[in-house]
Write a protein that holds these residues in place. Structure first.
Motif, PDB file in Angstrom:
ATOM      1  N   PHE A   1       0.838  -1.204   0.000  1.00 38.74           N
ATOM      2  CA  PHE A   1       0.000   0.000   0.000  1.00 38.74           C
ATOM      3  C   PHE A   1       0.872   1.253   0.000  1.00 38.74           C
ATOM      4  O   PHE A   1       0.575   2.232  -0.688  1.00 38.74           O
ATOM      5  N   ALA A   2       1.925   1.251   0.810  1.00 41.88           N
ATOM      6  CA  ALA A   2       2.831   2.397   0.823  1.00 41.88           C
ATOM      7  C   ALA A   2       3.519   2.552  -0.530  1.00 41.88           C
ATOM      8  O   ALA A   2       3.712   3.675  -1.019  1.00 41.88           O
ATOM      9  N   GLN A   3       3.877   1.433  -1.164  1.00 39.69           N
ATOM     10  CA  GLN A   3       4.542   1.486  -2.464  1.00 39.69           C
ATOM     11  C   GLN A   3       3.623   2.059  -3.549  1.00 39.69           C
ATOM     12  O   GLN A   3       4.101   2.665  -4.512  1.00 39.69           O
ATOM     13  N   GLN A   4       2.308   1.871  -3.386  1.00 41.59           N
ATOM     14  CA  GLN A   4       1.378   2.384  -4.386  1.00 41.59           C
ATOM     15  C   GLN A   4       1.366   3.913  -4.446  1.00 41.59           C
ATOM     16  O   GLN A   4       0.906   4.510  -5.413  1.00 41.59           O
ATOM     17  N   GLY A   5       1.864   4.563  -3.400  1.00 38.87           N
ATOM     18  CA  GLY A   5       1.917   6.013  -3.412  1.00 38.87           C
ATOM     19  C   GLY A   5       2.835   6.561  -4.484  1.00 38.87           C
ATOM     20  O   GLY A   5       2.612   7.677  -4.988  1.00 38.87           O
ATOM     21  N   SER A   6       3.870   5.799  -4.869  1.00 40.72           N
ATOM     22  CA  SER A   6       4.815   6.283  -5.880  1.00 40.72           C
ATOM     23  C   SER A   6       4.166   6.433  -7.251  1.00 40.72           C
ATOM     24  O   SER A   6       4.206   7.521  -7.839  1.00 40.72           O
ATOM     25  N   PRO A   7       3.554   5.383  -7.829  1.00 38.23           N
ATOM     26  CA  PRO A   7       2.927   5.596  -9.138  1.00 38.23           C
ATOM     27  C   PRO A   7       1.744   6.552  -9.081  1.00 38.23           C
ATOM     28  O   PRO A   7       1.487   7.281 -10.047  1.00 38.23           O
ATOM     29  N   THR A   8       1.027   6.560  -7.952  1.00 34.55           N
ATOM     30  CA  THR A   8      -0.126   7.461  -7.846  1.00 34.55           C
ATOM     31  C   THR A   8       0.329   8.910  -7.806  1.00 34.55           C
ATOM     32  O   THR A   8      -0.224   9.776  -8.504  1.00 34.55           O
ATOM     33  N   GLY A   9       1.352   9.198  -6.999  1.00 40.88           N
ATOM     34  CA  GLY A   9       1.888  10.560  -6.952  1.00 40.88           C
ATOM     35  C   GLY A   9       2.474  10.973  -8.282  1.00 40.88           C
ATOM     36  O   GLY A   9       2.295  12.120  -8.730  1.00 40.88           O
ATOM     37  N   ASN A  10       3.166  10.047  -8.920  1.00 42.04           N
ATOM     38  CA  ASN A  10       3.759  10.331 -10.234  1.00 42.04           C
ATOM     39  C   ASN A  10       2.664  10.587 -11.273  1.00 42.04           C
ATOM     40  O   ASN A  10       2.764  11.499 -12.102  1.00 42.04           O
ATOM     41  N   LEU A  11       1.593   9.794 -11.208  1.00 45.69           N
ATOM     42  CA  LEU A  11       0.484   9.968 -12.146  1.00 45.69           C
ATOM     43  C   LEU A  11      -0.207  11.317 -11.940  1.00 45.69           C
ATOM     44  O   LEU A  11      -0.520  12.023 -12.905  1.00 45.69           O
TER      45      LEU A  11
ATOM     46  N   ALA B   1       1.670   8.943 -18.655  1.00 39.43           N
ATOM     47  CA  ALA B   1       0.511   8.763 -17.780  1.00 39.43           C
ATOM     48  C   ALA B   1      -0.097   7.375 -17.941  1.00 39.43           C
ATOM     49  O   ALA B   1      -0.453   6.716 -16.955  1.00 39.43           O
ATOM     50  N   ILE B   2      -0.210   6.912 -19.172  1.00 35.64           N
ATOM     51  CA  ILE B   2      -0.760   5.570 -19.400  1.00 35.64           C
ATOM     52  C   ILE B   2       0.160   4.505 -18.809  1.00 35.64           C
ATOM     53  O   ILE B   2      -0.297   3.517 -18.203  1.00 35.64           O
ATOM     54  N   ALA B   3       1.462   4.687 -18.964  1.00 38.56           N
ATOM     55  CA  ALA B   3       2.419   3.737 -18.380  1.00 38.56           C
ATOM     56  C   ALA B   3       2.305   3.716 -16.852  1.00 38.56           C
ATOM     57  O   ALA B   3       2.456   2.664 -16.221  1.00 38.56           O
ATOM     58  N   LEU B   4       2.030   4.859 -16.257  1.00 35.01           N
ATOM     59  CA  LEU B   4       1.862   4.914 -14.801  1.00 35.01           C
ATOM     60  C   LEU B   4       0.598   4.199 -14.352  1.00 35.01           C
ATOM     61  O   LEU B   4       0.558   3.607 -13.261  1.00 35.01           O
ATOM     62  N   VAL B   5      -0.447   4.244 -15.172  1.00 33.78           N
ATOM     63  CA  VAL B   5      -1.650   3.462 -14.861  1.00 33.78           C
ATOM     64  C   VAL B   5      -1.314   1.974 -14.887  1.00 33.78           C
ATOM     65  O   VAL B   5      -1.750   1.201 -14.020  1.00 33.78           O
ATOM     66  N   VAL B   6      -0.527   1.561 -15.872  1.00 37.07           N
ATOM     67  CA  VAL B   6      -0.069   0.169 -15.932  1.00 37.07           C
ATOM     68  C   VAL B   6       0.729  -0.176 -14.682  1.00 37.07           C
ATOM     69  O   VAL B   6       0.561  -1.256 -14.093  1.00 37.07           O
TER      70      VAL B   6
ATOM     71  N   VAL C   1       6.829   6.738 -33.553  1.00 35.27           N
ATOM     72  CA  VAL C   1       5.447   6.287 -33.760  1.00 35.27           C
ATOM     73  C   VAL C   1       4.811   6.155 -32.384  1.00 35.27           C
ATOM     74  O   VAL C   1       5.277   5.365 -31.554  1.00 35.27           O
ATOM     75  N   VAL C   2       3.754   6.920 -32.156  1.00 38.50           N
ATOM     76  CA  VAL C   2       3.224   7.050 -30.799  1.00 38.50           C
ATOM     77  C   VAL C   2       2.800   5.705 -30.215  1.00 38.50           C
ATOM     78  O   VAL C   2       3.138   5.377 -29.068  1.00 38.50           O
ATOM     79  N   TRP C   3       2.078   4.890 -30.975  1.00 36.61           N
ATOM     80  CA  TRP C   3       1.568   3.638 -30.396  1.00 36.61           C
ATOM     81  C   TRP C   3       2.700   2.655 -30.112  1.00 36.61           C
ATOM     82  O   TRP C   3       2.632   1.877 -29.140  1.00 36.61           O
ATOM     83  N   ILE C   4       3.752   2.680 -30.917  1.00 39.36           N
ATOM     84  CA  ILE C   4       4.906   1.808 -30.655  1.00 39.36           C
ATOM     85  C   ILE C   4       5.643   2.278 -29.397  1.00 39.36           C
ATOM     86  O   ILE C   4       6.038   1.463 -28.554  1.00 39.36           O
ATOM     87  N   ALA C   5       5.815   3.591 -29.260  1.00 44.31           N
ATOM     88  CA  ALA C   5       6.454   4.132 -28.057  1.00 44.31           C
ATOM     89  C   ALA C   5       5.638   3.795 -26.817  1.00 44.31           C
ATOM     90  O   ALA C   5       6.193   3.420 -25.775  1.00 44.31           O
ATOM     91  N   LEU C   6       4.318   3.921 -26.929  1.00 45.17           N
ATOM     92  CA  LEU C   6       3.442   3.599 -25.791  1.00 45.17           C
ATOM     93  C   LEU C   6       3.540   2.132 -25.420  1.00 45.17           C
ATOM     94  O   LEU C   6       3.667   1.784 -24.236  1.00 45.17           O
ATOM     95  N   LEU C   7       3.504   1.253 -26.405  1.00 43.23           N
ATOM     96  CA  LEU C   7       3.603  -0.178 -26.137  1.00 43.23           C
ATOM     97  C   LEU C   7       4.934  -0.516 -25.486  1.00 43.23           C
ATOM     98  O   LEU C   7       4.995  -1.279 -24.508  1.00 43.23           O
ATOM     99  N   GLY C   8       6.020   0.047 -26.021  1.00 41.60           N
ATOM    100  CA  GLY C   8       7.337  -0.223 -25.454  1.00 41.60           C
ATOM    101  C   GLY C   8       7.447   0.233 -24.014  1.00 41.60           C
ATOM    102  O   GLY C   8       7.988  -0.484 -23.164  1.00 41.60           O
ATOM    103  N   MET C   9       6.913   1.423 -23.714  1.00 46.42           N
ATOM    104  CA  MET C   9       6.998   1.933 -22.347  1.00 46.42           C
ATOM    105  C   MET C   9       6.129   1.123 -21.385  1.00 46.42           C
ATOM    106  O   MET C   9       6.540   0.840 -20.261  1.00 46.42           O
ATOM    107  N   CYS C  10       4.934   0.730 -21.812  1.00 40.18           N
ATOM    108  CA  CYS C  10       4.050  -0.051 -20.937  1.00 40.18           C
ATOM    109  C   CYS C  10       4.639  -1.423 -20.628  1.00 40.18           C
ATOM    110  O   CYS C  10       4.597  -1.884 -19.481  1.00 40.18           O
TER     111      CYS C  10
END
Length: 468
Positions: free
Chosen positions: A163-173, A287-292, A335-344
């Motif tokens: 739960f404490a670790q979840q603060g990092s992606p949430t704060g970053n998002l 932002a999408i990668a942070l949701v992942v 290419v946006v979708w390729i960059a997004l896929l790679g980051m996720c």
């Protein structure tokens, strides 16, 4: 006839771990929001606002990342100061202090005049406030992990620490979404005042965090130490004298979690300033990668709680050897979708690892020096690796003109983390359903039950892991 606790007592006992976990999550979300907005601003605007316009843009960006590193350099100081306080007076009071300190520094950055107004005092003031941020977050992480894990039912501490670790992606998002919204402003307005809004919003978040933390109870493990008056006079001395090997191993487990700065700081600057991505487009990818990350991160804690932790760590970390370098080449396609896929895809392994490693490290040190030991290990790695990651990556890019060196070196983070984590687990215990070496020592010292045999949740008793 044995006394049976009243239902209200049972309900209160069950409620406290959940309250501690939620409070740790909300508090760390606020702290990490404050910390991450600095990194985003360093990538996007600090080079233009706080340094001379006569500088080459690449050099200005490099210098802004150096100010980012100043916060990481200060984090071990915060870990020592607040680790000492956390082991002496308790986790709760210490976490209140760190939250106030972070809020004051963050709002100060939002109000700081730029280079055009005060010249060289602008970057000097920026570094001072960043150092205060670093001191605050240096004491925050260890306390938040411990307030959750130490209040958890035994053998569920890793799950609750997540739960404490979840603060990092949430704060970053949150930080990314605020900057994403402000990207709609015309560039002159964004550089003049828009970037300051996320820093000033911190005042509201700090008030929310204070209300929650003031209602929080001290962790159960620390209550026992305080009640039995078994606090240590100088926790840092005990950690360095008796547990320095574990501190270094603990620090060695953590490089992998710092690849997030390759994505949210370095890659943002590289993609928007050299590859031609629109600022709002790449912030959307982040932002999408942070949701992942938010979704997959708790799976790491769940996985290490279900099997031999050594095997679980291998399953999480090994894919990163390939996926992290691939991410950079995916971004380079433009290419946006390729960059997004790679980051996720690259996000999943180190996110799961981050979800588990806090709880793993919390089991390494005895309660009386746990805050200091945990904070020192984490912040030593932050000093060497965390803040240096975007600086080193930007330097390599400036020097070579291509991304190959950055891509290859990113895989080394996973190698170091994997090796050190496996060695650490072999020394301290590799079953989440058994007491670790330090927890068995606590059981003997603080009277928490049978310290000789660790019983798993299901199945027969196991032999204890030999103490080292």
């Amino acid at each position: 006839m044995p006394h049976q606790p009243a239902p209200q007592t049972d309900a209160a006992a069950n409620l406290q771990p959940r309250r501690a976990a939620v409070a740790a999550f909300i508090g760390t979300t606020i702290e990490w929001y404050d910390f991450y907005i600095y990194g985003l601003a360093a990538a996007l605007v600090f080079g233009k606002v706080f340094f001379s316009k006569t500088l080459d843009p690449g050099i200005a960006t490099l210098l802004s990342f150096v100010t980012l590193w100043a916060g990481f350099a200060a984090r071990p100081i915060g870990g020592i100061i607040f680790g000492h306080l956390g082991d002496k007076i308790g986790r709760k009071t210490t976490l209140i202090i760190t939250l106030i300190l972070m809020g004051v520094a963050t709002m100060g950055i939002g109000l700081l005049p730029g280079y055009a107004q005060i010249g060289m005092w602008a970057p000097v003031g920026l570094v001072v406030l960043r150092v205060i941020q670093g001191v605050a977050v240096g004491g925050e992480w260890g306390g938040a992990v411990l307030i959750a894990s130490e209040s958890a039912p035994k053998r569920k501490s890793i799950l609750y620490s997540a739960f404490a670790q979840q603060g990092s992606p949430t704060g970053n998002l949150l930080a990314t979404l605020v900057f994403f919204a402000l990207s709609a402003l015309p560039t002159p307005q964004f550089l003049l005042w828009g970037w300051r809004v996320p820093f000033l919003l911190s005042a509201l978040l700090v008030i929310v965090g204070m209300v929650i933390r003031l209602k929080l109870e001290e962790s159960d493990d620390m209550k026992r130490v305080l009640a039995q008056k078994k606090t240590v006079k100088l926790p840092l001395k005990d950690v360095v004298r008796d547990h320095w090997g574990l501190v270094l191993l603990g620090a060695g487990t953590l490089p992998l979690i710092h690849v997030t700065y390759l994505k949210s700081n370095f890659a943002l600057a590289w993609a928007t300033k050299e590859l031609g991505y629109a600022q709002d487009t790449f912030l959307g990818i982040i932002a999408i990668a942070l949701v992942v990350q938010f979704i997959t991160q708790p799976l790491g804690a769940w996985l290490v709680s279900r099997m031999d932790m050594r095997r679980a760590i291998c399953l999480m970390v090994l894919p990163e050897f390939l996926l992290m370098p691939v991410m950079f080449f995916a971004i380079e396609t433009k290419v946006v979708w390729i960059a997004l896929l790679g980051m996720c895809l690259a996000t999943i392994p180190h996110s799961m690892f981050y979800g588990a490693i806090g709880g793993i490290l919390a089991r390494v040190f005895p309660t009386r020096i746990r805050y200091t030991g945990l904070s020192l290990a984490y912040q030593l790695c932050s000093l060497v690796v965390g803040g240096g990651t975007p600086v080193f990556a930007q330097w390599m890019l400036n020097r070579s003109g291509n991304i190959v060196g950055v891509a290859v070196s990113s895989a080394l983070y996973a190698l170091v983390s994997l090796a050190c984590t496996l060695v650490l687990l072999n020394r301290t215990g590799y079953r989440a359903d058994e007491l670790s070496t330090a927890e068995r020592a606590d059981a003997r010292d603080l009277g928490q039950g049978d310290a000789n045999v660790s019983r798993p949740l299901n199945g027969p008793a196991r032999k204890p892991v030999p103490a080292v």
